[in-house]
Design a protein around this motif. Sequence first.
Motif, short mmCIF file in Angstrom:
data_model
loop_
_atom_site.label_atom_id
_atom_site.label_comp_id
_atom_site.label_asym_id
_atom_site.label_seq_id
_atom_site.Cartn_x
_atom_site.Cartn_y
_atom_site.Cartn_z
N SER A 1 0.98 14.24 -3.89
CA SER A 1 0.02 15.02 -3.25
C SER A 1 -0.54 14.28 -1.74
O SER A 1 -1.14 13.10 -2.35
CB SER A 1 -1.16 15.45 -4.10
N MET A 2 -0.40 14.64 -0.79
CA MET A 2 -0.95 14.15 0.59
C MET A 2 -2.45 13.92 0.44
O MET A 2 -3.11 12.99 0.82
CB MET A 2 -0.31 14.91 1.66
N ALA A 3 -3.12 15.10 -0.14
CA ALA A 3 -4.44 14.73 -0.41
C ALA A 3 -5.12 13.79 -1.33
O ALA A 3 -6.11 13.12 -1.08
CB ALA A 3 -5.11 16.41 -0.76
N THR A 4 -4.27 13.87 -2.36
CA THR A 4 -4.43 12.46 -3.22
C THR A 4 -4.29 11.28 -2.81
O THR A 4 -5.09 10.32 -2.95
CB THR A 4 -3.86 12.59 -4.68
N ARG A 5 -3.37 11.17 -1.95
CA ARG A 5 -2.89 9.94 -1.41
C ARG A 5 -3.87 9.65 -0.22
O ARG A 5 -4.36 8.41 -0.26
CB ARG A 5 -1.62 10.00 -0.75
N ILE B 1 -8.69 2.34 -0.56
CA ILE B 1 -8.46 0.94 -0.33
C ILE B 1 -8.78 0.42 1.12
O ILE B 1 -9.01 -0.80 1.34
CB ILE B 1 -7.02 1.11 -0.25
N LYS B 2 -8.91 1.28 1.97
CA LYS B 2 -9.54 1.03 3.32
C LYS B 2 -10.85 0.51 3.14
O LYS B 2 -11.12 -0.41 3.97
CB LYS B 2 -9.26 2.23 4.35
N ASN B 3 -11.79 1.16 2.41
CA ASN B 3 -12.67 0.69 2.34
C ASN B 3 -13.09 -0.70 1.94
O ASN B 3 -13.92 -1.59 2.31
CB ASN B 3 -13.67 1.64 1.45
N LEU B 4 -12.48 -1.03 0.89
CA LEU B 4 -12.26 -2.20 0.20
C LEU B 4 -11.58 -3.49 1.16
O LEU B 4 -12.44 -4.43 1.52
CB LEU B 4 -11.39 -2.50 -0.86
N VAL C 1 -3.63 -0.81 6.08
CA VAL C 1 -4.45 0.45 5.83
C VAL C 1 -4.14 1.52 6.81
O VAL C 1 -4.52 2.62 6.86
CB VAL C 1 -5.75 0.33 5.09
N LEU C 2 -3.58 0.98 7.91
CA LEU C 2 -3.31 1.91 9.19
C LEU C 2 -1.99 2.07 9.32
O LEU C 2 -1.06 1.40 8.93
CB LEU C 2 -4.01 1.33 10.23
N GLY C 3 -1.76 3.57 9.88
CA GLY C 3 -0.23 3.85 10.24
C GLY C 3 0.32 4.76 8.96
O GLY C 3 1.65 4.93 9.25
N HIS C 4 -0.40 4.76 7.83
CA HIS C 4 0.49 5.70 6.90
C HIS C 4 0.51 7.02 7.12
O HIS C 4 -0.63 7.73 7.40
CB HIS C 4 -0.07 5.28 5.55
N ASN C 5 1.75 7.58 6.96
CA ASN C 5 1.90 8.98 7.40
C ASN C 5 1.22 10.08 6.52
O ASN C 5 2.08 10.37 5.58
CB ASN C 5 3.48 9.35 7.62
N LEU C 6 0.05 10.62 6.64
CA LEU C 6 -0.42 11.62 5.74
C LEU C 6 -0.89 12.74 6.65
O LEU C 6 -1.91 13.44 6.02
CB LEU C 6 -1.93 10.88 5.05
N VAL D 1 0.70 -1.23 0.10
CA VAL D 1 0.16 -0.14 0.01
C VAL D 1 0.84 1.35 -0.07
O VAL D 1 0.74 2.18 -0.87
CB VAL D 1 -0.81 -0.17 1.10
N ALA D 2 2.10 1.28 0.88
CA ALA D 2 2.74 2.45 0.93
C ALA D 2 3.68 2.75 -0.42
O ALA D 2 3.72 3.83 -0.99
CB ALA D 2 3.78 1.95 2.03
N ASP D 3 4.03 1.39 -1.12
CA ASP D 3 4.76 1.90 -2.23
C ASP D 3 3.78 2.27 -3.41
O ASP D 3 4.17 3.07 -4.17
CB ASP D 3 5.11 0.20 -3.01
N TYR D 4 2.26 1.77 -3.44
CA TYR D 4 1.51 2.25 -4.37
C TYR D 4 1.00 3.72 -4.03
O TYR D 4 1.32 4.61 -5.25
CB TYR D 4 0.33 1.63 -4.03
N LEU D 5 0.92 4.33 -2.79
CA LEU D 5 0.77 5.66 -2.62
C LEU D 5 2.07 6.60 -3.12
O LEU D 5 1.70 7.42 -3.59
CB LEU D 5 0.33 5.79 -1.03
N GLU D 6 2.97 6.06 -2.80
CA GLU D 6 4.41 6.75 -3.34
C GLU D 6 4.59 6.98 -4.62
O GLU D 6 4.66 8.14 -5.20
CB GLU D 6 5.56 5.98 -2.53
#
Length: 533
Positions: free
Chosen positions: A283-287, A294-297, A319-324, A273-278
């Motif tokens: 943009s932190m908002a887009t991430r 992803i959390k919903n799914l 899906v928890l703990g990602h620094n946004l 998940v982290a690799d994909y967001l990066e």
Amino acid sequence: MSSSRVKNHLELRGSNWYIRWDIPKDVRAAFGNKVVIKKRLSSDYKEACRLKTLLLAELQSKAHAYRTRKSTAEAASAAEHEESYDYLSSLHGYVKELNDETRLNIYKDSASLAKECSTQDGINALLGYWFSYIEDVLSDAPQETKIFLSEKSQHLLMVTHEVANKKFETVELREKYTHAVNEFQLEVRIYAQWNGLASELSYEDFRNNAINSERSAVKTHKHNVSTHLLNKWKSDIDNIQDNIKTRNTIKRSVEKFLAHLEETNQEITFQSVADYLEKYSQSMATRGTQLGAIKNLYEWLCKYAPSFHTRSLTIANPVLGHNLKKAGGRQRENYIGYTKAEIKHLFNASFDSCKNGRILATLIAYGAYTGCRIEELAQIDQKSTLWRNGDPIGFQVSDAKTKAGIRVVPIHPHLHKLHKALLSESGGGPIFPHRPRATGEKISYLSTAFGRLKDQLGFSSRHTFHSLRASFITELTALDISQIKIEKIVGHKPVGITMGVYLDDIPPEILHDAILDLDLDLDLSQITPRLPH
């Protein structure tokens, strides 16, 4: 003169089709010692075939239950293979009348049919489908093949009984049924190939080779989100989320994420998940938007897919703990409001910027005087407009991103004359002509036109149509309009318990009068009296 002919348990008498079933001797007592059962079905052949299938399934179930009750354990064991074959092969030809495509895909419709029927009707319908399908396969087979396939079908029939009794209540049951269907059809295909090729290999060796070959040809994904699960999740999203644009955004985000996992051959883990967001955006908002989808799914999978639920007990939540944390600050920096002079420049330049110039100028005027999002402006029509003494004083936003966004927006007095003209020109329909897209956006073509215009005029990427909302709030603040009124006008949730819980809606007349002093010096006479459509 009446004619009669019998075809696949159907007998034509005059213009009507009747079912004809010769009752096996050993179960005649269950039917009052009748020899033949005849019953009028329909004058339409296809409808008669459908009704015949259901009735035959019911009759066979009754016969099967009678055999089970009357036989001793020893007699039942001796008659096992004969009973199995009779139970399946006494049904004739329903599937033979269907084309190949329907026959090959017949099981796909059976589940939905069962859900539409009552429990017993559902069971009968499913069994009817499978009796007919199996009979079609067995029709020209040698006795050895018939016994083999009759035995292989027993697991499918047992699963069919189980899931139909429980009305396909869970994803697990639906997957169990689909798996049993696929396994049986695989057995039929492999046995037909082995029998037709007269292979020197034993059937078991031939079967193992064929299964290994089929499995290697099927692309598997480490994320284990099957098409069936994905479609079920999408269906639930449609039922929960009313805003079509929002739910399509969530679906597209998930599809992109799963495509990334397939491309990189990864499971759903914290690192993937982290690799994909990066990779997806800086943009932190887009991430944040992507992570929310992803959390919903993932939470849905943990609730409805047993394999994910079991796995979630042994691994950290991916899906928890990602620094946004910076998302809020950067979001505020994303939009730079326009000054009054810049709004006027945009408005005047819009007329000659594109073929929809006058419509674009109207959109800019409404955006600047209301602070609305572009898709909220798409909702303005005769029905949504509120009137006072013959003047339009506001319009109802009924579809918004948040609960607070559902509100009445005041229409500035500078827009009153224009608003009446636009409603007249549109015949009471939307004042901004709609061109709906699959995403649910109705006037995205105007958003595109605005983007091109502001780029041509040299504005930065942080200047957007949404910047007009920032300008509107800034101007009202400068006019010393109270914060609570501004929040009600733009659809922000009031801050604090007192305002958020206990404050009633502010009357539209008060909100309308609150913005009287706002003046952006736009020459709206350039738009009226006519708006091209």
